[in-house]
Motif scaffolding. Structure first.
Motif, PDB file in Angstrom:
ATOM      1  N   ARG A 194       6.535  37.736  39.819  1.00 27.70           N
ATOM      2  CA  ARG A 194       5.593  37.152  38.857  1.00 27.70           C
ATOM      3  C   ARG A 194       6.322  36.200  37.905  1.00 27.70           C
ATOM      4  N   ALA A 195       7.493  36.591  37.465  1.00 21.26           N
ATOM      5  CA  ALA A 195       8.285  35.727  36.575  1.00 21.26           C
ATOM      6  C   ALA A 195       8.585  34.397  37.272  1.00 21.26           C
ATOM      7  N   MET A 196       8.945  34.472  38.546  1.00 17.88           N
ATOM      8  CA  MET A 196       9.247  33.243  39.300  1.00 17.88           C
ATOM      9  C   MET A 196       7.999  32.367  39.426  1.00 17.88           C
ATOM     10  N   ASP A 197       6.854  33.009  39.698  1.00 16.94           N
ATOM     11  CA  ASP A 197       5.601  32.244  39.808  1.00 16.94           C
ATOM     12  C   ASP A 197       5.282  31.519  38.506  1.00 16.94           C
ATOM     13  N   ILE A 198       5.480  32.225  37.409  1.00 14.26           N
ATOM     14  CA  ILE A 198       5.168  31.608  36.105  1.00 14.26           C
ATOM     15  C   ILE A 198       6.132  30.450  35.827  1.00 14.26           C
ATOM     16  N   LEU A 199       7.409  30.659  36.122  1.00 17.02           N
ATOM     17  CA  LEU A 199       8.384  29.570  35.913  1.00 17.02           C
ATOM     18  C   LEU A 199       8.026  28.361  36.778  1.00 17.02           C
ATOM     19  N   ASP A 200       7.633  28.620  38.019  1.00 17.56           N
ATOM     20  CA  ASP A 200       7.207  27.517  38.898  1.00 17.56           C
ATOM     21  C   ASP A 200       6.010  26.793  38.307  1.00 17.56           C
ATOM     22  N   ARG A 201       5.062  27.572  37.841  1.00 21.66           N
ATOM     23  CA  ARG A 201       3.847  26.984  37.278  1.00 21.66           C
ATOM     24  C   ARG A 201       4.169  26.056  36.108  1.00 21.66           C
ATOM     25  N   LEU A 202       5.173  26.422  35.326  1.00 17.48           N
ATOM     26  CA  LEU A 202       5.525  25.610  34.160  1.00 17.48           C
ATOM     27  C   LEU A 202       6.574  24.547  34.489  1.00 17.48           C
ATOM     28  N   GLY A 203       6.904  24.431  35.768  1.00 12.87           N
ATOM     29  CA  GLY A 203       7.803  23.353  36.190  1.00 12.87           C
ATOM     30  C   GLY A 203       9.273  23.620  35.923  1.00 12.87           C
ATOM     31  N   VAL A 204       9.650  24.874  35.727  1.00 15.07           N
ATOM     32  CA  VAL A 204      11.065  25.182  35.472  1.00 15.07           C
ATOM     33  C   VAL A 204      11.600  26.245  36.446  1.00 15.07           C
ATOM     34  N   GLY A 205      10.929  26.375  37.590  1.00  8.49           N
ATOM     35  CA  GLY A 205      11.350  27.364  38.588  1.00  8.49           C
ATOM     36  C   GLY A 205      12.788  27.175  39.042  1.00  8.49           C
TER      37      GLY A 205
ATOM     38  N   GLN B 198      15.234  26.273  37.428  1.00  8.24           N
ATOM     39  CA  GLN B 198      16.217  26.647  36.398  1.00  8.24           C
ATOM     40  C   GLN B 198      16.462  28.158  36.384  1.00  8.24           C
ATOM     41  N   ALA B 199      15.691  28.911  37.161  1.00 10.25           N
ATOM     42  CA  ALA B 199      15.688  30.381  37.061  1.00 10.25           C
ATOM     43  C   ALA B 199      17.075  31.035  37.018  1.00 10.25           C
ATOM     44  N   PRO B 200      18.033  30.639  37.869  1.00  5.13           N
ATOM     45  CA  PRO B 200      19.319  31.340  37.841  1.00  5.13           C
ATOM     46  C   PRO B 200      20.268  30.879  36.739  1.00  5.13           C
ATOM     47  N   LYS B 201      19.930  29.773  36.071  1.00  3.87           N
ATOM     48  CA  LYS B 201      20.861  29.246  35.061  1.00  3.87           C
ATOM     49  C   LYS B 201      20.800  30.054  33.771  1.00  3.87           C
TER      50      LYS B 201
ATOM     51  N   ALA C  54      21.977  26.558  29.052  1.00  2.00           N
ATOM     52  CA  ALA C  54      22.288  25.355  29.822  1.00  2.00           C
ATOM     53  C   ALA C  54      21.077  24.427  29.962  1.00  2.00           C
ATOM     54  N   LEU C  55      19.928  24.856  29.465  1.00  2.00           N
ATOM     55  CA  LEU C  55      18.704  24.059  29.627  1.00  2.00           C
ATOM     56  C   LEU C  55      18.465  23.149  28.423  1.00  2.00           C
ATOM     57  N   SER C  56      17.672  22.100  28.652  1.00  3.94           N
ATOM     58  CA  SER C  56      17.272  21.235  27.536  1.00  3.94           C
ATOM     59  C   SER C  56      16.305  22.007  26.638  1.00  3.94           C
ATOM     60  N   GLY C  57      16.094  21.493  25.429  1.00  2.00           N
ATOM     61  CA  GLY C  57      15.179  22.140  24.494  1.00  2.00           C
ATOM     62  C   GLY C  57      13.786  22.313  25.084  1.00  2.00           C
ATOM     63  N   GLY C  58      13.287  21.259  25.726  1.00  2.00           N
ATOM     64  CA  GLY C  58      11.940  21.317  26.299  1.00  2.00           C
ATOM     65  C   GLY C  58      11.850  22.358  27.404  1.00  2.00           C
ATOM     66  N   GLN C  59      12.917  22.427  28.210  1.00  2.00           N
ATOM     67  CA  GLN C  59      12.930  23.446  29.267  1.00  2.00           C
ATOM     68  C   GLN C  59      13.009  24.843  28.663  1.00  2.00           C
TER      69      GLN C  59
END
Ligand SMILES: Nc1ncnc2c1ncn2[C@@H]1O[C@H](COP(=O)(O)OP(=O)(O)OP(=O)(O)O)[C@@H](O)[C@H]1O
Ligand SMILES: [Mg+2]
Length: 266
Positions: free
Chosen positions: A124-135, A137-140, A144-149
């Protein structure tokens, strides 16, 4: 749906929130605006029970939110997820684990500490991350992500709780304009597609007008405007932001300059 009645929060003699009342009869996206110190954060924190009210009543679907204790209080806090200006992620932890921490209320502290999350939750966490366009980035690590991410990850963590309401305290105040737009688009989409109520404290009028169905203006702890973006004229904006001591003319005009040319979405 949401009834706020005479809610006050005192800090010493000073009322940070002063006799605030309003009703919301359907799920909508609400923007709360007002200058620094107006009481916006204190209000959201009372709604989520991070801060106690001094007096007043908040009903959500008839249930008295301010008197909830123990398990019921935690259930409510999970029903109204908070998103913060500084994202509040664990910087050195990977993105998907950060999102899984949105299920914290449901699992034992030990399981959570050991990162032992059920397979279904991970999916479910992966699905939500995909939905928000940051799937991707999951293992990072979150840091390491930008502010928006990072803010989208924080929103994903909030969605993990499957909340009825999302409370966002200045969700774009630390972001550049492009990321700010992505994050506001995300919140709007979550409202439109899922029907979740969104209440966001926002610094600029322009954002409130663009994204919200209703705007509440606060000044010195009180509500001084409550209406549609169309009703938010320059005169009203001046009233909300004021032009008196402690707030320069320049800052006032910056806050309200954008009002005349901001297109209002259909
Ligand atoms: N824990 C606290 N103790 C004492 N005073 C507080 C506390 N929290 C907030 N206040 C005061 O309450 C008032 C409202 O603060 P609040 O943080 O709610 O404003 P805000 O509208 O969110 O401002 P900003 O736009 O700067 O975030 C301010 O005068 C603030 O100094
Ligand atoms: Mg604040």
């Amino acid at each position: 749906m949401l009834n706020v009645r005479h809610v006050t929060r005192l800090f010493g003699q000073k009322a940070a929130v002063d006799n605030v009342s309003f009703d919301v009869d359907r799920s909508m996206m609400i923007g709360i605006i007002g200058r620094s110190g107006a009481g916006k954060s204190t209000f959201l924190r009372m709604l989520n029970r991070l801060t106690d009210a001094t007096s007043g009543e908040i009903l959500f679907e008839g249930r008295d939110v301010l008197s909830l204790r123990g398990k019921d209080k935690r259930a409510w806090q999970s029903d109204c997820a908070m998103v913060f200006q500084q994202f509040n992620l664990v910087p050195r932890m990977d993105v998907v684990s950060n999102v899984l921490h949105g299920t914290l209320n449901r699992h034992s502290a030990l399981r959570t500490a050991l990162n032992l999350f059920p397979r279904d939750d991970i999916e479910r966490a992966m699905d939500i991350l995909d939905r928000l366009g940051v799937g991707e980035q999951a293992p990072k690590r979150a840091e390491a992500l930008s502010g928006g991410q990072q803010q989208r990850v924080a929103i994903a963590r909030a969605l993990m709780q499957d909340p009825r309401v999302i409370l966002a305290d200045e969700p774009i105040a630390s972001l550049d304009p492009m990321n700010a737009q992505i994050v506001m688009d995300t919140l709007r989409r979550i409202h439109d597609e899922d029907g979740r109520m969104v209440i966001a404290n926002l610094h600029t009028l322009d954002t409130a007008r663009r994204y919200c169905d209703r705007v509440i203006g606060m000044r010195d702890g009180r509500i001084v405007f409550d209406g549609t973006p169309e009703q938010l004229t320059t005169g009203v904006a001046r009233d909300i932001y004021g032009a008196d001591e402690g707030f320069s003319e320049a800052a006032t005009s910056t806050a309200i300059d954008t009002i005349s040319d901001a297109p209002i979405p259909a």
